[in-house]
Write a protein that holds these residues in place. Sequence first.
Motif, short mmCIF file in Angstrom:
data_model
loop_
_atom_site.label_atom_id
_atom_site.label_comp_id
_atom_site.label_asym_id
_atom_site.label_seq_id
_atom_site.Cartn_x
_atom_site.Cartn_y
_atom_site.Cartn_z
N ALA A 21 0.78 -1.26 -0.01
CA ALA A 21 0.17 0.04 0.12
C ALA A 21 0.93 1.19 0.14
N GLY A 22 1.89 1.24 0.80
CA GLY A 22 3.07 2.46 0.86
C GLY A 22 3.57 2.40 -0.51
N ASP A 23 3.89 1.23 -1.08
CA ASP A 23 4.78 1.50 -2.59
C ASP A 23 3.90 2.01 -3.50
N ALA A 25 1.14 4.07 -2.92
CA ALA A 25 1.03 5.58 -2.61
C ALA A 25 2.06 6.36 -2.99
N PHE A 26 3.14 5.64 -2.80
CA PHE A 26 4.39 6.38 -3.25
C PHE A 26 4.60 6.72 -4.87
N LYS A 27 4.25 5.44 -5.40
CA LYS A 27 4.01 5.86 -6.83
C LYS A 27 3.19 6.82 -7.47
N ALA A 28 2.12 7.07 -6.76
CA ALA A 28 1.21 7.98 -7.02
C ALA A 28 1.39 9.38 -6.60
N GLY A 29 2.61 9.48 -5.94
CA GLY A 29 2.83 10.79 -5.37
C GLY A 29 2.27 11.24 -4.02
N GLU A 30 1.64 10.11 -3.45
CA GLU A 30 0.83 10.54 -2.09
C GLU A 30 1.96 10.04 -1.07
N VAL A 31 2.95 10.98 -0.62
CA VAL A 31 4.16 10.62 0.18
C VAL A 31 3.48 10.50 1.66
N GLN A 32 2.64 11.16 2.15
CA GLN A 32 2.20 10.95 3.34
C GLN A 32 1.54 9.81 3.54
N ASN A 33 0.62 9.17 2.48
CA ASN A 33 0.01 8.11 2.63
C ASN A 33 1.10 7.01 2.64
N ALA A 34 2.16 7.15 1.82
CA ALA A 34 3.22 6.22 1.57
C ALA A 34 3.85 5.90 3.02
N LEU A 35 4.21 6.84 3.59
CA LEU A 35 5.07 6.79 4.92
C LEU A 35 3.98 6.24 5.89
N LEU A 77 12.11 -5.27 5.98
CA LEU A 77 12.28 -4.11 6.81
C LEU A 77 13.40 -3.17 6.16
N GLU A 78 14.45 -3.70 5.72
CA GLU A 78 15.55 -2.87 4.91
C GLU A 78 14.99 -2.14 3.69
N LYS A 79 13.97 -2.81 3.13
CA LYS A 79 13.50 -1.97 1.45
C LYS A 79 12.39 -1.02 2.38
N ILE A 80 11.81 -1.28 3.50
CA ILE A 80 10.68 -0.24 3.67
C ILE A 80 11.41 0.96 4.45
N TYR A 81 12.78 0.80 5.08
CA TYR A 81 13.40 1.92 5.48
C TYR A 81 14.24 2.87 4.34
#
Length: 205
Positions: A21-23, A25-35, A77-81
């Motif tokens: 879901a974070g990935d 959101a990030f692709k969609a430019g929704e940085v806050q939702n990605a975080l 976890l490494e990829k998430i950080y």
Amino acid sequence: MEAPDQDIKTKMGIAKQKKEAGDQAFKAGEVQNALRGYHEAVLYLTGLTKNMPQGVPGSGIDQATEKKPKTEAEEMLEKIYANMCACHIKRSNWKRAVETADKASAVIANALRSLRPFSARQALAKNENNPKVLFRKAKALGEQGYFEKAEKILEDLKIKDEADIPTIDAELTRLRAMDKEREKVHNKKFKGFLNREKGSKAEQD
């Protein structure tokens, strides 16, 4: 009550969903939702990195001398950080970018503690995310004005990651230009301060 193994699988499954879901959101430019997605994934992964089994079945490597560098939870976890670091860079939150880059590197370090020195070097050399994390950390450090630290990381990366030398050189050029501009501004302010001091002394005399 769920069995321990089933509980781990359940938490891993939820963590994967949160990360995905974070990935997205990030692709969609929704940085806050990605975080938000990444933070929630980290919560589910907490504690799992120590409980996941290690080993590379069928790898042909002597299991007495070699171990899998990272568990599935550690790898996620490494990829998430690393992704969180990218999010903070997007928001120009350089301090948090450095912190999450360090957390990604810490996951690697913790996973390699039980390995022999040669095995650890091999694992780091094969780690694809590590250069990306270090590059992001250098960028964030440079943006904060820690140019010497950023330069050292990038120069070391040129040795480890020869394929990306043009990108690394471009970042070095950009940071050096920023550093020169900062120095100009600093010198101008300092010169103005000295002129004011001289004027003040002249009035006193």
